[in-house]
Design a protein around this motif. Structure first.
Motif, short mmCIF file in Angstrom:
data_model
loop_
_atom_site.label_atom_id
_atom_site.label_comp_id
_atom_site.label_asym_id
_atom_site.label_seq_id
_atom_site.Cartn_x
_atom_site.Cartn_y
_atom_site.Cartn_z
N LEU A 1 -88.44 52.78 63.46
CA LEU A 1 -88.52 54.17 63.91
C LEU A 1 -89.82 54.81 63.42
N ARG A 2 -90.20 54.43 62.20
CA ARG A 2 -91.41 54.99 61.62
C ARG A 2 -92.65 54.55 62.40
N SER B 1 -76.60 63.10 73.45
CA SER B 1 -75.92 64.23 72.80
C SER B 1 -75.64 63.92 71.33
N GLN B 2 -75.43 62.64 71.02
CA GLN B 2 -75.32 62.29 69.60
C GLN B 2 -76.66 62.48 68.91
N MET B 3 -77.71 62.14 69.62
CA MET B 3 -79.06 62.30 69.07
C MET B 3 -79.33 63.76 68.73
N ALA B 4 -78.84 64.65 69.57
CA ALA B 4 -79.08 66.09 69.37
C ALA B 4 -78.44 66.58 68.07
N MET B 5 -77.46 65.81 67.57
CA MET B 5 -76.76 66.25 66.36
C MET B 5 -77.48 65.83 65.08
N ILE B 6 -78.52 65.03 65.20
CA ILE B 6 -79.28 64.61 64.01
C ILE B 6 -80.11 65.79 63.50
N GLY B 7 -80.08 66.00 62.19
CA GLY B 7 -80.86 67.10 61.59
C GLY B 7 -82.35 66.97 61.91
N GLY B 8 -82.93 68.03 62.43
CA GLY B 8 -84.37 67.99 62.71
C GLY B 8 -84.67 67.69 64.17
N VAL B 9 -83.62 67.38 64.97
CA VAL B 9 -83.83 67.12 66.39
C VAL B 9 -83.46 68.38 67.18
N GLY B 10 -84.44 69.20 67.45
CA GLY B 10 -84.20 70.41 68.25
C GLY B 10 -84.26 70.07 69.72
N GLN B 11 -83.98 71.08 70.55
CA GLN B 11 -83.91 70.88 71.99
C GLN B 11 -85.21 70.28 72.55
N LYS B 12 -86.33 70.89 72.17
CA LYS B 12 -87.63 70.45 72.71
C LYS B 12 -87.94 69.02 72.30
N LYS B 13 -87.72 68.73 71.02
CA LYS B 13 -88.04 67.40 70.53
C LYS B 13 -87.12 66.36 71.16
N LEU B 14 -85.87 66.77 71.38
CA LEU B 14 -84.91 65.87 72.02
C LEU B 14 -85.43 65.50 73.41
N GLU B 15 -85.86 66.51 74.16
CA GLU B 15 -86.36 66.25 75.51
C GLU B 15 -87.57 65.33 75.48
N LYS B 16 -88.48 65.61 74.53
CA LYS B 16 -89.73 64.86 74.52
C LYS B 16 -89.55 63.44 74.02
N TRP B 17 -88.83 63.29 72.91
CA TRP B 17 -88.86 61.99 72.24
C TRP B 17 -87.49 61.34 72.03
N GLY B 18 -86.43 62.09 72.33
CA GLY B 18 -85.09 61.58 72.04
C GLY B 18 -84.87 60.19 72.61
N GLN B 19 -85.19 60.04 73.92
CA GLN B 19 -84.92 58.77 74.59
C GLN B 19 -85.67 57.62 73.94
N GLY B 20 -86.93 57.84 73.59
CA GLY B 20 -87.76 56.80 72.97
C GLY B 20 -87.13 56.26 71.70
N PHE B 21 -86.68 57.18 70.85
CA PHE B 21 -86.07 56.76 69.58
C PHE B 21 -84.71 56.11 69.83
N LEU B 22 -84.00 56.67 70.82
CA LEU B 22 -82.69 56.13 71.17
C LEU B 22 -82.83 54.67 71.61
N ASP B 23 -83.86 54.41 72.43
CA ASP B 23 -84.08 53.04 72.92
C ASP B 23 -84.24 52.07 71.77
N ILE B 24 -84.96 52.51 70.73
CA ILE B 24 -85.17 51.61 69.60
C ILE B 24 -83.86 51.37 68.86
N ILE B 25 -83.07 52.44 68.69
CA ILE B 25 -81.81 52.31 67.96
C ILE B 25 -80.82 51.41 68.71
N THR B 26 -80.79 51.56 70.02
CA THR B 26 -79.78 50.82 70.79
C THR B 26 -80.27 49.45 71.25
N SER B 27 -81.53 49.13 70.99
CA SER B 27 -82.06 47.84 71.49
C SER B 27 -81.55 46.69 70.63
#
Ligand code: ADP
Ligand code: ZN
Length: 628
Positions: free
Chosen positions: A566-567, A602-628
């Protein structure tokens, strides 16, 4: 979307009078919670954010005293978003404004900075945005605010709130006094109806008093939380081979992590950073004697890359807000506990475990005392400074909890390290305490018998029975104390000496030849009425055991490997955008992702520090790494 959701509440607030004093508290509370969650992505407020926000939004002033990393920014950013008009943030360090603006912009907030280092085109763009009323939060250096006519000019942008960051710069007692800050009282006279919020992380009682006075506030406006930083571990080592000790500390406990190493001189900064680089540590120097381009480059490298160690004089760091600094090391004794808590406080702003390591020796104390003796300052100032050096020495030599010792300097009666704290070296049980009354008596009588005018080395020679030329010349080999101290070696006696000095039982005559004399208070120890608890010099023991850094973050092996991936992804994004990695997500957010492994947006949105804008911009990218 987040910002729209509060439009209703905001218009309700705008229709109140300009001070906002008749806005229902319920409405403010609702708006601030929505902003917290949707813009900043945090679940709940920390103490005393909510109260401060309510107070400021309703048009009253506040002075917020919270430790570094406590979350001061939200105390003015959220009111800035809720209150109508422009919020002006006064902050002393130009180089950091842009980072704050970047962080807000990433979260979808219309923020900008105006300062002398910007090129004219950029400045013009900011002015245009200001005129169109587009900007909500504007960062300024105090000198710009105080420029002729600027305060009047501001009126056309309808200021709604003034925030004064690093408010301790107002006080001459503070360690970062700035003359322009003292003129900030002008704000209150110019705009008596506009609330002012001051924020600081270091203020002893006198500094606080000064801030309240200049900003024309009362103790009613004061919100202070404990200065305790439970995520910081405090460690002190006596100087032996300082560079090697530093290298060991970094290798054993902070390999590959970001940190700051403070040194007392420019030359030492250069030497130490060169040496660390040779030893394979990614270290860069920073001091006021370097070309400013090189300095800026090194600072940016530190902010934007992972795992850089900056070796610096104290010129580095005012307002450094890199959240994941994992350690702050001092190779020389800091000037005062105020300085120390400010400098060491730059570690662990993200709330994750971090360490404050200090390596000191008697020569540091001597040097500080000498500098003070030669300084041309008035006697009252000298007394304060002497007191601060004594307090620093006491911190280094104390056998009580270091945390407690530091807090006491700020007038706080805290508790020693608890289980939830990063336990300091003294509380870790590794420090051996012994009854050192007899040792103390031996050293005190040797000082007394040799006439209270010889230096430490000579007195120790007498105790050890070293028949040096000086010892025989003065006939000290015939004294009853000659050779009575062979149970310790030289280093051992130095340690006893430092501990006696740290408790004010012996003093050094700096006007003469560094002769040591006794303080009246030592009588009770000499008579055996007082037990002198002595800390066995840890130099003799092996250094603290190794720790795995990922374990420090509370991650198991699987989580740690996910965290690393993730880093890497974060670094890629931040490089593309040319912003520091933490403006994308903080380490703490990545840690939470590695542990909770969200599977949906929506689970991603519940992580501390993930606001609406950041979720839209980067949520999917990080999610892909977690679920890969
Ligand atoms: P300070 O200015 O007091 O040193 P910051 O305002 O930079 O501290 O905040 C420190 C860290 O805490 C930041 O990462 C910030 O995003 C985070 N933070 C602040 N308030 C909260 C909160 N209510 N919940 C979770 N994290 C928070
Ligand atoms: Zn402790």
């Amino acid at each position: 979307m987040g910002v729209k959701a509060v439009d209703g509440v905001q218009s309700e607030i705008s229709t109140g009078d300009s001070s906002g004093s008749d806005v229902p508290v319920e409405a403010i509370r609702k708006a601030s919670e929505i902003f917290l969650q949707e813009v900043f992505g945090y679940e709940s407020f920390r103490e005393p954010q909510q109260e401060v926000i309510e107070r400021v939004v309703s048009g009253k002033n506040a002075l917020v005293l919270m430790p570094t990393g406590g979350g001061k920014s939200l105390c003015y950013q959220i009111p800035g978003l809720i209150r109508p008009g422009l919020t002006i943030v006064v902050t002393p360090t130009i180089s950091l404004m842009q980072d704050q603006v970047d962080a807000l912009t990433q979260a979808g907030v219309a923020a900008a900075a105006l300062n002398s280092s910007m090129d004219p085109a950029d400045r013009k763009r900011v002015w245009a945005r200001l005129h169109s009323g587009e900007i909500k939060i504007l960062y300024l250096a105090p000198e710009r605010l105080l420029l002729d006519g600027f305060l009047d000019q501001l009126a056309s942008f309808k200021p709604g709130l003034f925030a004064i960051d690093e408010a301790h710069c107002i006080s001459q007692w503070g360690h970062d006094f700035r003359a322009e800050y003292q003129q900030l009282g002008a704000l209150r006279r110019h705009y008596p109806m506009i609330p002012v919020i001051g924020l600081t992380a270091t203020a002893d009682p006198q500094t606080l008093k000064d801030i309240l006075k200049v900003l024309d506030m009362s103790t009613e406006d004061l919100y202070s939380t404990s200065m305790n930083r439970s995520n910081l571990r405090y460690l002190v080592e006596p100087k032996d081979q300082p560079r090697k000790q530093l290298l060991k500390f970094i290798r054993d406990r902070h390999a590959g992590e970001a940190g700051i190493v403070y040194c007392g001189s420019r030359k030492k900064v250069e030497d130490t950073s060169t040496w660390l680089r040779k030893e394979g540590i990614r270290a860069v120097p920073y001091h006021a004697g370097m070309a400013s381009s090189e300095r800026t480059m090194n600072q940016q490298l530190f902010q934007r890359e992972e795992g850089i160690v900056v070796v610096a004089t104290v010129a580095f760091g005012m307002g450094i807000d890199k959240p994941n600094v994992r350690f702050v090391a001092h190779l020389d004794m800091p000037e005062s506990p105020q300085h120390y808590s400010q400098e060491s406080g730059r570690a662990g702003r993200d709330g994750l475990p971090a360490e404050c390591w200090l390596c000191y020796g008697w020569q540091d104390v001597m040097m500080a005392q000498r500098r003070l003796a030669e300084a041309e300052i008035d006697p009252a100032q000298k007394r304060i400074r002497r007191h601060q050096i004594d307090a620093m020495l006491a911190y280094c030599e104390t056998s009580e909890c270091r945390r407690l010792n530091l807090l006491r300097f700020f007038g706080e009666e805290g508790e020693p390290c608890s289980e939830t704290d990063q336990v300091c070296d003294n509380c870790s049980g590794k420090i051996e305490l012994v009854d050192g009354t007899i040792l103390a008596q031996k050293l005190l009588s040797a000082i007394s018998k040799t006439g209270q005018r010889f230096g430490k080395a000579h007195v120790i020679d007498v105790l050890l029975g070293n028949a040096t030329e000086k010892v025989t010349r003065f006939g000290h080999d015939h004294l009853s104390v000659y050779g009575i101290g062979t149970e310790l070696d030289e280093a051992g006696w130095h340690s006893v000496f430092r501990q006696l000095a740290s408790r004010g039982l012996v003093r050094i005559d700096l006007e003469g030849h560094n002769g040591i004399s006794l303080d009246a208070r030592c009588r009770s120890v000499l008579r055996g009425e007082e037990v002198f608890t002595f800390r066995k010099d840890p130099l003799a023991k092996k250094s603290s055991r190794k720790r795995k850094k990922k374990k420090e973050l509370g991650l198991d092996a699987m989580e740690a490997s996910l965290f690393d991936r993730l880093r890497k992804h974060r670094l890629q994004i931040s490089k593309e955008l040319e912003v520091p990695p933490y403006t994308v997500f903080h380490d703490s957010t990545l840690v939470e992702m590695s542990q909770l492994k969200p599977q949906t947006m929506s689970q991603m949105a519940m992580i501390g520090g993930v606001g609406q804008k950041k979720l839209e911009k980067w949520g999917q990218g990080f999610l892909d790494i977690i679920t890969s």
